[in-house]
Design a protein around this motif. Structure first.
Motif, PDB file in Angstrom:
ATOM      1  N   GLN A  70      -6.373   2.634   3.186  1.00 37.09           N
ATOM      2  CA  GLN A  70      -5.282   1.929   2.520  1.00 37.09           C
ATOM      3  C   GLN A  70      -5.781   1.019   1.404  1.00 37.09           C
ATOM      4  O   GLN A  70      -4.978   0.351   0.745  1.00 37.09           O
ATOM      5  N   GLN A 115      -6.390   4.694  -2.155  1.00 38.81           N
ATOM      6  CA  GLN A 115      -5.021   5.049  -2.518  1.00 38.81           C
ATOM      7  C   GLN A 115      -4.963   5.656  -3.915  1.00 38.81           C
ATOM      8  O   GLN A 115      -4.174   6.563  -4.178  1.00 38.81           O
ATOM      9  N   ALA A 153       0.837  -1.199   0.000  1.00 39.06           N
ATOM     10  CA  ALA A 153       0.000   0.000   0.000  1.00 39.06           C
ATOM     11  C   ALA A 153       0.869   1.244   0.000  1.00 39.06           C
ATOM     12  O   ALA A 153       1.839   1.337   0.731  1.00 39.06           O
ATOM     13  N   HIS A 175      -0.080  -1.925   7.725  1.00 35.45           N
ATOM     14  CA  HIS A 175       0.023  -2.616   6.443  1.00 35.45           C
ATOM     15  C   HIS A 175      -1.292  -3.317   6.160  1.00 35.45           C
ATOM     16  O   HIS A 175      -1.518  -4.445   6.556  1.00 35.45           O
ATOM     17  N   TYR A 176      -2.158  -2.609   5.469  1.00 29.92           N
ATOM     18  CA  TYR A 176      -3.496  -3.099   5.195  1.00 29.92           C
ATOM     19  C   TYR A 176      -3.476  -4.444   4.491  1.00 29.92           C
ATOM     20  O   TYR A 176      -4.210  -5.363   4.832  1.00 29.92           O
ATOM     21  N   THR A 233       1.403   5.227   0.856  1.00 28.81           N
ATOM     22  CA  THR A 233       1.019   6.006   2.028  1.00 28.81           C
ATOM     23  C   THR A 233       0.569   7.381   1.594  1.00 28.81           C
ATOM     24  O   THR A 233       0.954   7.874   0.538  1.00 28.81           O
TER      25      THR A 233
END
Length: 318
Positions: free
Chosen positions: A282, A287, A16, A30-31, A18
């Motif tokens: 995330q 994103q 993912a 940390h999805y 940020t």
């Protein structure tokens, strides 16, 4: 662009990206490590029409409501008791002036800006630290409330005397399930949680249909069992109201028009577990929005996460 939108909801990148944050909330960093094993098909989850109190709501069974988000940049010298007094006083407007049917209020725990945003705009957003969100039955009832002398005087007075960068009110329309529980935000699940409010701009290549499809899928994703939002909605921005500041402060601040200008608002209410909001941010669609991915028909202009505690969410007496 429609085929590109589909790829956002189908694919998980290996890691993912940020986004810039003015502050942090707790939750998994940390999805994809924590949630990807639970989801086999992102697109099938995203196309759910939404979940409300354990049952599926048909997408055709919706109604339009008006909403106003008032954001306060209360000065750092105010203590918790003084902040509570200011917000409670403004919150009480719904009992003095007819208009709101329900609302929520609370501190801003996270500000969101697009990746690569100039530092002064990010710093300016950081000053906005409390919110009040009101819902109305119609645009007219909202305008009557906001134009009432009591409302204008109180918000202008707070902006002059208690803030560092003013008070802004963003007005917008949303479509929600045509059920009393949804319209009036009734039930224990509304007592506390987190409001995610995102100001979005349409990309140069994004058509109206592209925007609607993308946000409809994103609403379904937020409301799915993967993230558990109680309600998710979006709609066009009607206005950004810049409440009066002291003249000397106006010269030092980014105007609220510039800070909160956007085309569309996306709003989602999550339960009391803040990790759900973090995980949702995330997700690939979020994103794509934050990173201004060319496959996304919208990009982030600004965003806020408001924490709502018991007693800060209610159905109005009006």
């Amino acid at each position: 662009m429609a085929s590109q939108i589909g790829t956002i909801f189908q694919l998980f990148p290996s890691r993912a990206a940020t986004c810039q944050r003015n502050s942090q909330i707790s939750g998994p960093r940390h999805y994809y490590d924590s949630i990807s094993t639970k989801i086999n098909n992102m697109e099938s989850i995203a196309t759910e029409t939404g979940r409300k109190r354990g049952r599926v709501v048909a997408s055709a069974d919706t109604c339009q409501v008006a909403e106003s988000l008032t954001v306060f940049s209360l000065t750092p010298d105010l203590d918790d008791e003084q902040i509570s007094e200011v917000i409670d006083t403004c919150w009480s407007l719904q009992y003095m002036v007819r208009g709101p049917v329900c609302g929520s209020a609370g501190p801003v725990i996270t500000g969101l800006v697009p990746s690569g945003t100039q530092s002064h705009k990010a710093t300016s957003l950081e000053q906005f630290n409390n919110c009040i969100l009101f819902r109305y039955a119609s645009e007219k009832s909202m305008q009557d409330f906001l134009n009432h002398l009591k409302t204008k005087y109180m918000l202008d007075d707070v902006a002059k005397e208690k803030t560092s960068a003013g008070v802004a009110t963003v007005t917008f329309m949303t479509s929600i399930p045509n059920e009393l529980e949804s319209i009036f935000r009734r039930g224990a699940e509304w007592e506390e949680g987190y409001e995610l409010i995102l100001g979005l701009d349409r990309s140069a290549d994004g058509s109206t249909d592209d925007v609607e499809e993308f946000l409809r899928l994103t609403e379904g994703l937020a409301s799915s069992s993967a993230f558990g939002a109680v309600q998710a909605a979006h709609g066009p921005v009607l206005s950004v109201i810049n409440h009066t500041l002291q003249p000397e402060k106006e010269k030092e601040c980014i105007s609220c028009d510039d800070q909160f200008r956007c085309d569309t608002i996306f709003i989602a209410r999550f339960p009391q577990d803040s990790s759900a909001v973090e995980s949702f941010l995330q997700s690939p669609p979020m994103q794509a929005v934050i990173q201004a991915d060319t496959r996304s028909p919208v990009s982030l202009a600004w965003g806020l996460i408001m924490e709502v505690s018991p007693g800060q969410s209610n159905e109005s007496l009006n």
